[in-house]
Design a protein around this motif. Structure first.
Motif, PDB file in Angstrom:
ATOM      1  N   GLN A  90       7.781  43.788   9.028  1.00 17.49           N
ATOM      2  CA  GLN A  90       8.013  44.446  10.321  1.00 17.49           C
ATOM      3  C   GLN A  90       7.353  45.819  10.352  1.00 17.49           C
ATOM      4  O   GLN A  90       6.817  46.242  11.361  1.00 17.49           O
ATOM      5  CB  GLN A  90       9.526  44.560  10.540  1.00 17.49           C
ATOM      6  CG  GLN A  90       9.955  45.467  11.671  1.00 17.49           C
ATOM      7  CD  GLN A  90       9.948  44.768  13.007  1.00 17.49           C
ATOM      8  OE1 GLN A  90       9.717  43.571  13.089  1.00 17.49           O
ATOM      9  NE2 GLN A  90      10.193  45.520  14.064  1.00 17.49           N
ATOM     10  N   HIS A  91       7.376  46.506   9.229  1.00 21.49           N
ATOM     11  CA  HIS A  91       6.798  47.854   9.180  1.00 21.49           C
ATOM     12  C   HIS A  91       5.353  47.844   8.681  1.00 21.49           C
ATOM     13  O   HIS A  91       4.822  48.896   8.322  1.00 21.49           O
ATOM     14  CB  HIS A  91       7.658  48.756   8.294  1.00 21.49           C
ATOM     15  CG  HIS A  91       8.921  49.172   8.963  1.00 21.49           C
ATOM     16  ND1 HIS A  91       9.025  50.283   9.753  1.00 21.49           N
ATOM     17  CD2 HIS A  91      10.135  48.587   8.994  1.00 21.49           C
ATOM     18  CE1 HIS A  91      10.248  50.378  10.237  1.00 21.49           C
ATOM     19  NE2 HIS A  91      10.939  49.362   9.782  1.00 21.49           N
ATOM     20  N   HIS A  96      10.147  51.647  14.362  1.00 22.72           N
ATOM     21  CA  HIS A  96      10.444  50.217  14.215  1.00 22.72           C
ATOM     22  C   HIS A  96       9.291  49.400  13.661  1.00 22.72           C
ATOM     23  O   HIS A  96       9.438  48.197  13.481  1.00 22.72           O
ATOM     24  CB  HIS A  96      10.868  49.642  15.560  1.00 22.72           C
ATOM     25  CG  HIS A  96      12.164  50.204  16.051  1.00 22.72           C
ATOM     26  ND1 HIS A  96      13.387  49.743  15.628  1.00 22.72           N
ATOM     27  CD2 HIS A  96      12.427  51.208  16.903  1.00 22.72           C
ATOM     28  CE1 HIS A  96      14.348  50.443  16.217  1.00 22.72           C
ATOM     29  NE2 HIS A  96      13.793  51.334  16.999  1.00 22.72           N
ATOM     30  N   ARG A 125       6.907  47.502  14.533  1.00 23.13           N
ATOM     31  CA  ARG A 125       6.285  46.779  15.637  1.00 23.13           C
ATOM     32  C   ARG A 125       7.352  46.399  16.648  1.00 23.13           C
ATOM     33  O   ARG A 125       8.467  46.027  16.278  1.00 23.13           O
ATOM     34  CB  ARG A 125       5.540  45.543  15.140  1.00 23.13           C
ATOM     35  CG  ARG A 125       6.351  44.624  14.282  1.00 23.13           C
ATOM     36  CD  ARG A 125       5.601  43.374  13.914  1.00 23.13           C
ATOM     37  NE  ARG A 125       4.751  43.581  12.743  1.00 23.13           N
ATOM     38  CZ  ARG A 125       4.145  42.605  12.100  1.00 23.13           C
ATOM     39  NH1 ARG A 125       4.271  41.383  12.529  1.00 23.13           N
ATOM     40  NH2 ARG A 125       3.409  42.831  11.046  1.00 23.13           N
ATOM     41  N   SER A 149       7.903  44.536  20.716  1.00 20.10           N
ATOM     42  CA  SER A 149       7.300  43.856  21.858  1.00 20.10           C
ATOM     43  C   SER A 149       7.392  44.789  23.063  1.00 20.10           C
ATOM     44  O   SER A 149       8.113  45.791  23.053  1.00 20.10           O
ATOM     45  CB  SER A 149       8.019  42.546  22.135  1.00 20.10           C
ATOM     46  OG  SER A 149       9.331  42.815  22.555  1.00 20.10           O
TER      47      SER A 149
END
Lengths: 204, 169
Positions: B60-61, B137, B139, B141
């Protein structure tokens, strides 16, 4: 061996040009060095503030994984004086699933494996709420079928009792019976409090 | 190849930001190169859920990249072959999904505040907030960014779309 090594070194020095023996210099314990001016260095408070802010966020975010999270009831030890430094209240972090977006090729399927159950549940609920008419029809069907299913689930004695009650209801609808309370069971519950009878309003 | 001190710095950064568990997984990946999930679990001696969570978090990072290259045939790669993948990940195709540490991205985490400082010189506060969200965060949306902006600042939808379309770099 030693003489061979020295020979090689000389050779290099001759043909390479510039690689000779190192020139010895006098050793100075604390040589004078010009240090940069410490006062000229700018203190960038914005960077410090932002950095600490980001770090604080990550520490309290779901991204900060801890080994074991003890709940309040789980700690069975006696409270000691050395526990005074421990945090008394443990705030609950959000779970990782709330932020991570699965299913759009962000993450490999191998890692998403453990979280399938939650997704299935959500999907099912979503489908139910999508068509309200279907839901209502299903509820109607369930309501019609429910009494039968209840009868099936319960014991035979209860079934008999209920059938009797249904018969009574049919009789009540059809013709009036003069038997009074005779047909009623001993423990018949007519929703009346036998010990505190309501006054009829006679004023007696 | 990352030096020993480089690995130490990276592990320190990850420990500071995400805790010991994630740092352990990250260090394992940095010292041993590309690994499968099973191997990470074996080497770190953590539970599979812990490893999964920390890998999800690192992906995620953008600190870790996962990849899978498929080739016809069903022979699993040998352990020695996996260790070779440190140097030639994309030259030798293999079957199992692996993860790979992006070392530069971890070091960039120290510069996040600098990024924000630079952006604050050229753009307004709204853009700064959006970038801050992305840095926090990893990434997000578009919908998540909208939600976050609504929650934190109470800004209207219009202003956010405006900053996206008109003031974007």
């Amino acid at each position: 061996m030693a003489s061979r090594g020295r020979g090689r070194g000389r050779g290099r020095g001759r043909f390479g040009g510039g690689f000779g023996y190192a020139k010895q210099e006098p050793f100075v314990l604390f040589p004078e060095i010009e240090l940069p001016d410490a006062k000229a260095v700018k203190v960038e408070k914005f960077l410090v503030l932002q950095n600490s802010r980001l770090q604080r966020f990550w520490r309290s975010s779901p991204y900060y994984l801890e080994e074991t999270v003890l709940k309040k009831g789980q700690n069975m030890d006696i409270e000691r004086y050395s526990d005074r430094k421990k945090p008394k209240t443990t705030w609950e972090r959000d779970s990782l699933d709330q932020i991570l977006q699965f299913g759009c090729q962000n993450f490999p399927k191998e890692l998403e494996g453990g979280l399938n159950v939650v997704r299935r549940r959500k999907k099912v609920r979503w489908n139910q709420s999508a068509d309200p008419l279907d839901v209502l029809e299903q509820k109607e069907r369930e309501d019609n079928e429910n009494p039968k299913s209840k009868l099936e689930g319960q014991g035979e004695k209860e079934n008999e009792e209920e059938e009797e009650e249904e018969d009574e209801a049919v009789e009540d609808d059809g013709e009036y019976s003069d038997d009074g309370d005779y047909e009623q069971n001993i423990d018949f519950d007519d929703d009346e409090d036998d010990f505190n009878m309501v006054d009829d309003g006679d004023g007696m | 190849m990352v030096s020993q001190h480089g690995i130490k710095v990276a592990v320190h950064i990850i420990t500071k930001h995400f805790g010991n568990l994630v740092a352990k997984v990250c260090e394992c990946l940095m010292r041993r190169g590309a690994l499968t999930l099973q191997n990470i679990v074996r080497y770190t001696q953590l539970t599979p859920t812990q490893v999964k969570n920390s890998l999800l978090l690192l992906i995620q990072h953008n600190c870790v990249q996962s990849f899978i290259l498929e080739e016809p045939g069903n022979c699993p790669p040998s352990p020695t072959f996996l260790s070779l993948l440190v140097f030639c990940v994309f030259l030798f195709p293999f079957l199992w999904p692996c993860t790979w540490v992006l070392f530069d991205n971890i070091l960039h985490r120290l510069r996040f505040s600098k990024f924000l400082a630079l952006l604050s010189l050229h753009f307004d506060k709204l853009c700064l907030d959006l970038l801050e969200g992305l840095l926090q965060h990893g990434r997000l949306s578009l919908q998540q960014m909208f939600d976050r902006a609504h929650q934190t600042e109470g800004k209207s939808f219009f202003f956010i779309t405006y900053s996206f379309t008109c003031k974007g770099p």
